[in-house]
Design a protein around this motif. Structure first.
Motif, PDB file in Angstrom:
ATOM      1  N   UNK A 161      -2.618   0.295   2.745  1.00  0.00           N
ATOM      2  CA  UNK A 161      -3.570  -0.771   3.087  1.00  0.00           C
ATOM      3  C   UNK A 161      -4.009  -1.539   1.853  1.00  0.00           C
ATOM      4  N   UNK A 162      -4.132  -0.841   0.733  1.00  0.00           N
ATOM      5  CA  UNK A 162      -4.498  -1.535  -0.505  1.00  0.00           C
ATOM      6  C   UNK A 162      -3.412  -2.518  -0.903  1.00  0.00           C
ATOM      7  N   UNK A 163      -2.162  -2.120  -0.740  1.00  0.00           N
ATOM      8  CA  UNK A 163      -1.057  -2.994  -1.136  1.00  0.00           C
ATOM      9  C   UNK A 163      -1.012  -4.257  -0.262  1.00  0.00           C
TER      10      UNK A 163
ATOM     11  N   UNK B 110      -3.443  10.798   3.994  1.00  0.00           N
ATOM     12  CA  UNK B 110      -4.461   9.769   3.822  1.00  0.00           C
ATOM     13  C   UNK B 110      -4.273   8.982   2.524  1.00  0.00           C
ATOM     14  N   UNK B 111      -3.892   9.637   1.448  1.00  0.00           N
ATOM     15  CA  UNK B 111      -3.698   8.909   0.188  1.00  0.00           C
ATOM     16  C   UNK B 111      -2.634   7.836   0.341  1.00  0.00           C
ATOM     17  N   UNK B 112      -1.573   8.172   1.046  1.00  0.00           N
ATOM     18  CA  UNK B 112      -0.503   7.198   1.267  1.00  0.00           C
ATOM     19  C   UNK B 112      -0.979   6.063   2.159  1.00  0.00           C
TER      20      UNK B 112
ATOM     21  N   UNK C 161      -4.810  13.778   9.487  1.00  0.00           N
ATOM     22  CA  UNK C 161      -3.737  12.852   9.825  1.00  0.00           C
ATOM     23  C   UNK C 161      -4.321  11.496  10.215  1.00  0.00           C
ATOM     24  N   UNK C 162      -3.918  10.409   9.533  1.00  0.00           N
ATOM     25  CA  UNK C 162      -4.438   9.084   9.896  1.00  0.00           C
ATOM     26  C   UNK C 162      -4.093   8.726  11.333  1.00  0.00           C
ATOM     27  N   UNK C 163      -5.082   8.239  12.065  1.00  0.00           N
ATOM     28  CA  UNK C 163      -4.880   7.850  13.461  1.00  0.00           C
ATOM     29  C   UNK C 163      -4.930   6.351  13.664  1.00  0.00           C
ATOM     30  N   UNK C 164      -5.514   5.639  12.696  1.00  0.00           N
ATOM     31  CA  UNK C 164      -5.548   4.180  12.755  1.00  0.00           C
ATOM     32  C   UNK C 164      -5.881   3.663  11.353  1.00  0.00           C
ATOM     33  N   UNK C 165      -5.469   2.441  11.095  1.00  0.00           N
ATOM     34  CA  UNK C 165      -5.814   1.751   9.853  1.00  0.00           C
ATOM     35  C   UNK C 165      -6.886   0.716  10.184  1.00  0.00           C
TER      36      UNK C 165
ATOM     37  N   UNK D 218     -10.220  -2.086   1.895  1.00  0.00           N
ATOM     38  CA  UNK D 218      -9.209  -1.131   2.376  1.00  0.00           C
ATOM     39  C   UNK D 218      -9.722   0.304   2.310  1.00  0.00           C
ATOM     40  N   UNK D 219     -10.959   0.488   1.840  1.00  0.00           N
ATOM     41  CA  UNK D 219     -11.476   1.834   1.588  1.00  0.00           C
ATOM     42  C   UNK D 219     -11.887   2.579   2.856  1.00  0.00           C
TER      43      UNK D 219
END
Length: 884
Positions: free
Chosen positions: A776-778, A769-771, A707-711, A808-809
């Protein structure tokens, strides 16, 4: 397999002439652990025979100069024929003219733990393992030399020590200078002459006769002079003593606090329970429970006493515990059960048996006492859940401690299996903790309105007339509503007008401070001692009614190698404060971690050079802030053990055998090897000891890698782009994120870029994570499309000239970003500094944030103070982005 592999061994020896074991009818019992033996062999030339148990035999190498603790030193290890397991107890002289003629001495022995499949390691020529011996320990590797992979008369390997806590750079052969046998205490000369005592067996576990000495070049059959029985074998001959009556109470045996668990064989390692130590006495169906000071607490533990009435006449030593929902001991739950009179929720874990049906068993070795204890409890008709046997492990103590820490247990207690039960604090019982716990005296408290804000903690220091109660800091957390309801009235009962602390050792008086008579003892959990001798990050666990305040003293961990084993002569615990000063042994202590070679320059070009001890102290200074951003997340580290300009510069993702127990290991679905994780402030000192100059955690939610916790938006400028342009780019990204309802933060990277960091909520509906990476890429793509002369999202260097690469990677499941406040393995000893947006402006100089300047700046500016409460759901931001 065993018979075929030993054929070359037998073919080279005439067993009518040599007393080396043939292995034809081995008496070696199976072991749950793989054993190793190293024998010093004075043959044609002195060398060391290195043997690892595998598939019923010893895989063997002749190490020409002996093992070295220096990772820079590679020792030639010539592979030889497999040896029988009986050989692990062989010490004597092989007759001249026989293969390997010369004197053999047992130099080290213990257990080895392979990393991965040892068969694959041998096949590939890269065998990694951990040794747990009496002289050698830690992580090692055997590497097969390339020119022998496809033939040759000899198969040559290199034996190399890995860099870990047991490595000693510059120690080429100091470890080899002890001339005595690890099994008999004899020198090679004494073995050759047949003098001295016989070696204590390790493989078979059977004692030889007192006079037996393996001296295989003797042909007269004569017996050498009798030898005294080794000290440890005396306890095996001890017998239980018949007694007319059991005592009402026996002073308990206590464990001595040590820095790490014993690594040698012959120790039992038990879970350290977080409860009340009790002695259970049963006679004629009448059960009584007493505290470690002899107070009768039978009524408090009525349910346990009722179940114990079914036992035979006995005295048991153990601990009363309440278990949390996840199965770990919970001291707060124990306190709650006792206050509510619900002793049926408690369990008595028995770990020792002192008396049984008219016999005093204390003189027997622990191994025998525990065997009898298990039989006693197994005979209970209903196998009562309230009375349980404490099992133990005989594997390496460090490995058991690491497992206990991963399970969030308090630590382990280690006990010598051969030792009798001795009242008081001797050396045959030790305790090692995952997180420091301590008893303190409540000398006062502070309040805020009706709420309890903190407790003022103290301990006794000094002896005799110099003994005094000194203030050791505040306990500021652990006060839930139920705790305060029961604790505050007790504090009011002991309120005093004067400070109980000694003059000069008392906190300054302030508003809303209340003094207390030194009657109440509290159990706390804390992160360790500061250099000034105060507790760090202390949390209240509960009051202790089983220990008088007068006995509460500062307890400091001892080096287990310096603890006097099996000598029950109680003495006052040392009150020496932990310090970060270099000791005479060349080591220093930071947060309880020994730092070897503290003066080693890690950033050698700084003036003066930034040293290893300075890095450890830096992490101590910023650790309380930093730990919230790395705990619960796998963390890769960049290690530069020889300094940032040294030859060794490597990126470590996975946990390694022999790592400090202060570091966690976490398994992630889909990956075979566990990842390294830093969950405790003290772990930062442990990685500094490893020469870790960069920390790169995952960006997941703590405890949930999926689960993403930060960008993290990484702005990486081309060499010809000024830093003011990077500042402008960070502000551009931040403005876009704010429009989407997210709260961005900024930090330097310790290099030429900036990171924009966005905290996310821990929401089960959060995207994967893919989303997150697509989002971030967008953001980056839109900015690059609008201003193609300033930004690019293509990694190719030829596309980046004059522009800023918007990376963004970093936003992928296993991707990492340098941690806030992490040092960097770059010139200048810079750090990744968290800063406020008011600081992100023209003229910002990232090079001013260094290991030496960051602690003071962090304290003065207090950046990111709203980070935790600024987390927002990513899904809502995605919906806004789509609509825009």
């Amino acid at each position: 397999m065993r018979k075929d592999s030993l054929a070359p061994y037998r073919a080279k020896r005439d067993f009518n002439l040599t007393e080396e074991p043939s292995g034809a009818s081995s008496s070696v019992p199976k072991s749950k652990q793989l054993r190793f033996v190293i024998q010093r062999h004075d043959a044609t030339r002195l060398h060391y025979d290195f043997r690892l148990e595998l598939d019923g035999t010893f895989k063997s190498w002749a190490v020409t100069k002996g093992p070295s603790l220096d990772p820079k030193v590679k020792r030639l290890a010539v592979e030889v024929e497999d040896h029988p397991l009986d050989y692990g107890d062989f010490e004597g002289t092989i007759p001249a003219g026989q293969y390997g003629g010369g004197t053999v001495q047992l130099w080290d022995r213990g257990y080895w733990i392979p990393e991965g499949d040892p068969h694959e390691g041998l096949k590939s020529g890269d065998l990694k393992f951990t040794l747990v011996g009496e002289r050698l320990e830690g992580s090692w590797v055997l590497v097969r030399m390339k020119w022998d992979r496809k033939g040759g008369k000899r198969t040559n390997w290199l034996l190399i020590k890995h860099r870990d806590a047991s490595a000693q750079e510059g120690d080429d052969d100091k470890i080899l200078k002890d001339p005595k046998s690890i099994a008999s205490g004899r020198t090679l000369k004494e073995i050759a002459l047949g003098s001295g005592k016989a070696p204590t067996p390790f493989m078979t576990g059977k004692k030889r006769s007192a006079g037996a000495v393996w001296h295989s070049n003797r042909k007269d059959g004569g017996d050498p002079a009798p030898n005294p029985v080794p000290a440890k074998s005396r306890s095996r001959k001890a017998k239980a003593e018949k007694v007319a009556a059991m005592p009402k109470f026996v002073e308990p045996q206590l464990a001595k606090l040590v820095e790490r668990a014993p690594a040698a064989a012959g120790w039992a390692h038990e879970v350290k329970f977080d409860g009340y130590r009790l002695q259970l006495r049963v006679e004629d169906g009448d059960a009584h429970l007493r505290t470690r000071k002899g107070l009768d607490w039978t009524e408090k533990f009525a349910a346990i006493a009722h179940q114990a009435e079914k036992l035979r006449d006995c005295i048991l030593d153990g601990e009363a515990v309440a278990l949390a929902a996840h199965g770990a001991p919970d001291f707060a739950a124990l306190q709650a059960a006792l206050s509510e009179g619900q002793s049926e929720k408690l369990i008595f874990f028995a770990f020792d048996l002192l008396f049984l049906e008219g016999e005093d068993l204390r003189a027997l070795p622990l191994s025998e006492r525990k065997a009898r204890l298990k039989q006693v409890l197994d005979r209970l008709p209903d196998r009562s859940a309230a009375l349980r046997y404490v099992d133990h492990f005989e594997t390496a103590g460090d490995a058991v401690l690491q497992s206990a820490c991963r399970m969030h247990l308090e630590g382990i207690v280690s006990k010598e299996l051969d030792a009798p039960y001795k009242s008081g604090r001797g050396g045959s019982w030790t305790k090692a903790k995952c997180r420091a716990g301590h008893e303190v005296i409540i000398g006062g408290w502070t309040s805020e309105g009706r709420r309890l804000r903190s407790l003022l903690a103290g301990v006794h220091r000094g002896d005799g007339k110099s003994r005094k109660l000194v203030y050791v800091g505040r306990v500021g957390t652990g006060f839930g509503e139920s705790v305060m309801r029961s604790l505050v009235p007790k504090l009011r009962e002991v309120e005093s007008k004067t400070s109980p602390f000694a003059a000069g050792a008392s906190p300054p008086k302030e508003a809303n401070m209340h003094w207390a008579r030194p009657d109440l003892v509290a159990e706390i959990e804390f992160a360790g001692w500061t250099g000034a001798g105060n507790v760090r990050q202390a949390a209240f666990k509960g009051l202790r009614g089983d220990k008088p305040a007068e006995e509460v003293e500062a307890e400091v961990a001892a080096n287990p190698e310096k603890v006097e084993m099996a000598k029950p002569t109680p003495r006052k615990t040392s009150t020496r404060k932990r310090t970060t000063e270099t000791t005479s042994s060349g080591k220093a202590m930071v947060m309880g971690v020994s730092i070897s070679h503290p003066d080693k320059p890690l950033w050698p070009d700084e003036k003066p050079p930034v040293t290893k001890i300075e890095l450890a102290r830096y992490y101590e200074a910023v650790g309380d802030w930093m730990i919230d951003h790395i705990a619960g997340r796998p963390c890769s580290i960049v290690r530069t053990p020889d300094g940032i300009d040294g030859k060794q510069h490597f990126f470590q993702r996975h946990a390694m055998a022999g790592s400090s127990h202060l570091l966690s290991e976490v398994k992630v679905d889909g990956d075979k090897k566990p990842y390294l994780q830093i969950d405790r402030v003290e772990g930062l000192a442990a990685v500094a000891q490893m020469g870790a100059t960069e920390l790169h955690p995952w960006n997941c939610q703590p405890g949930n890698p999926d689960l993403p916790g930060r960008l993290v938006f990484d702005l990486d400028p081309a060499p010809d782009v000024g830093f003011d342009a990077v500042v402008s780019g960070a502000r551009d990204i931040a403005a876009r994120l704010r429009k989407l309802g997210l709260v961005p933060f900024c930090k330097t990277t310790g290099g030429k870029g900036l990171h924009v960091v966005v905290p996310l909520t821990d929401d089960k509906k959060s995207p994967d994570w893919d989303t997150a990476k697509t989002f971030t890429r967008e953001i980056c793509r839109r900015l690059a499309d609008e201003e193609p002369d300033r930004y690019v999202i293509n990694m190719a260097k030829k596309e980046r000239t004059g522009r800023i690469f918007l990376d963004y990677l970093r936003n992928d499941r296993t991707a990492t970003a340098v941690a806030p406040l992490s040092s960097r393995a770059r010139p200048g000893a810079t750090v990744s500094m968290p800063i406020e947006w008011t600081q992100v402006k023209k003229g910002l100089d990232p090079t001013k944030y260094t290991v030496r300047t960051a602690p003071a700046l962090l304290k003065r500016n207090k950046p990111w103070k709203d980070y935790a409460k600024s987390a927002r759901p990513l899904r809502a931001a995605i919906e806004k982005l789509v609509k825009s």
